[in-house]
Design a protein around this motif. Structure first.
Motif, PDB file in Angstrom:
ATOM      1  N   UNK A   1      -4.989  93.376   7.011  1.00 40.33           N
ATOM      2  CA  UNK A   1      -5.751  92.152   7.045  1.00 40.33           C
ATOM      3  C   UNK A   1      -5.595  91.550   8.439  1.00 40.33           C
ATOM      4  N   UNK A   2      -6.712  91.201   9.033  1.00 42.66           N
ATOM      5  CA  UNK A   2      -6.697  90.656  10.378  1.00 42.66           C
ATOM      6  C   UNK A   2      -6.603  89.135  10.340  1.00 42.66           C
ATOM      7  N   UNK A   3      -6.210  88.566  11.467  1.00 45.72           N
ATOM      8  CA  UNK A   3      -6.048  87.118  11.561  1.00 45.72           C
ATOM      9  C   UNK A   3      -7.363  86.396  11.299  1.00 45.72           C
ATOM     10  N   UNK A   4      -8.469  86.985  11.740  1.00 45.60           N
ATOM     11  CA  UNK A   4      -9.768  86.345  11.514  1.00 45.60           C
ATOM     12  C   UNK A   4     -10.090  86.267  10.020  1.00 45.60           C
ATOM     13  N   UNK A   5      -9.644  87.242   9.244  1.00 45.75           N
ATOM     14  CA  UNK A   5      -9.841  87.215   7.790  1.00 45.75           C
ATOM     15  C   UNK A   5      -8.967  86.143   7.151  1.00 45.75           C
ATOM     16  N   UNK A   6      -7.766  85.987   7.659  1.00 48.45           N
ATOM     17  CA  UNK A   6      -6.818  85.029   7.104  1.00 48.45           C
ATOM     18  C   UNK A   6      -7.311  83.599   7.293  1.00 48.45           C
ATOM     19  N   UNK A   7      -7.953  83.321   8.408  1.00 43.47           N
ATOM     20  CA  UNK A   7      -8.420  81.965   8.699  1.00 43.47           C
ATOM     21  C   UNK A   7      -9.457  81.465   7.698  1.00 43.47           C
ATOM     22  N   UNK A   8     -10.171  82.372   7.042  1.00 39.27           N
ATOM     23  CA  UNK A   8     -11.228  81.985   6.124  1.00 39.27           C
ATOM     24  C   UNK A   8     -10.743  81.556   4.755  1.00 39.27           C
ATOM     25  N   UNK A   9      -9.472  81.695   4.466  1.00 40.83           N
ATOM     26  CA  UNK A   9      -8.937  81.387   3.139  1.00 40.83           C
ATOM     27  C   UNK A   9      -8.444  79.942   3.052  1.00 40.83           C
ATOM     28  N   UNK A  10      -8.511  79.390   1.841  1.00 39.25           N
ATOM     29  CA  UNK A  10      -7.949  78.062   1.601  1.00 39.25           C
ATOM     30  C   UNK A  10      -6.439  78.200   1.414  1.00 39.25           C
ATOM     31  N   UNK A  11      -5.770  77.082   1.332  1.00 34.92           N
ATOM     32  CA  UNK A  11      -4.309  77.062   1.188  1.00 34.92           C
ATOM     33  C   UNK A  11      -3.878  77.779  -0.094  1.00 34.92           C
ATOM     34  N   UNK A  12      -4.582  77.540  -1.195  1.00 37.28           N
ATOM     35  CA  UNK A  12      -4.242  78.178  -2.471  1.00 37.28           C
ATOM     36  C   UNK A  12      -4.452  79.685  -2.406  1.00 37.28           C
ATOM     37  N   UNK A  13      -5.548  80.100  -1.787  1.00 41.93           N
ATOM     38  CA  UNK A  13      -5.832  81.526  -1.654  1.00 41.93           C
ATOM     39  C   UNK A  13      -4.783  82.213  -0.781  1.00 41.93           C
ATOM     40  N   UNK A  14      -4.343  81.520   0.256  1.00 45.03           N
ATOM     41  CA  UNK A  14      -3.301  82.079   1.122  1.00 45.03           C
ATOM     42  C   UNK A  14      -2.015  82.315   0.337  1.00 45.03           C
ATOM     43  N   UNK A  15      -1.653  81.343  -0.488  1.00 43.57           N
ATOM     44  CA  UNK A  15      -0.429  81.483  -1.281  1.00 43.57           C
ATOM     45  C   UNK A  15      -0.546  82.613  -2.291  1.00 43.57           C
ATOM     46  N   UNK A  16      -1.724  82.759  -2.903  1.00 48.33           N
ATOM     47  CA  UNK A  16      -1.943  83.853  -3.846  1.00 48.33           C
ATOM     48  C   UNK A  16      -1.863  85.208  -3.142  1.00 48.33           C
TER      49      UNK A  16
END
Length: 60
Positions: A1-16
């Motif tokens: 997973x690239x950093x650009x993909x990570x930026x598109x997620x919300x806080x809850x999605x990041x934690x999941x």
């Protein structure tokens, strides 16, 4: 997973995603101890993904 993909997620999605990645990492490590993986670089990729997710969570 690239950093650009990570930026598109919300806080809850990041934690999941972080929880999923950590579980996958633990499973791969256990499997690698029992018998060598075909592609051990998967462990490194997951570790980097976990670091990216943690960084994104802390920056938000």
């Amino acid at each position: 997973m690239k950093q650009s993909e990570v930026k598109g997620y919300s806080q809850e999605e990041l934690k999941d995603k972080l929880a999923e990645s950590q579980k996958s990492y633990a499973d791969l490590k256990r499997a690698h101890v029992v018998s060598p993986l075909e592609n051990p670089s998967e462990i490194t990729k997951l570790r980097k993904t976990i670091a990216r997710l943690k960084t994104a969570i802390n920056n938000s």
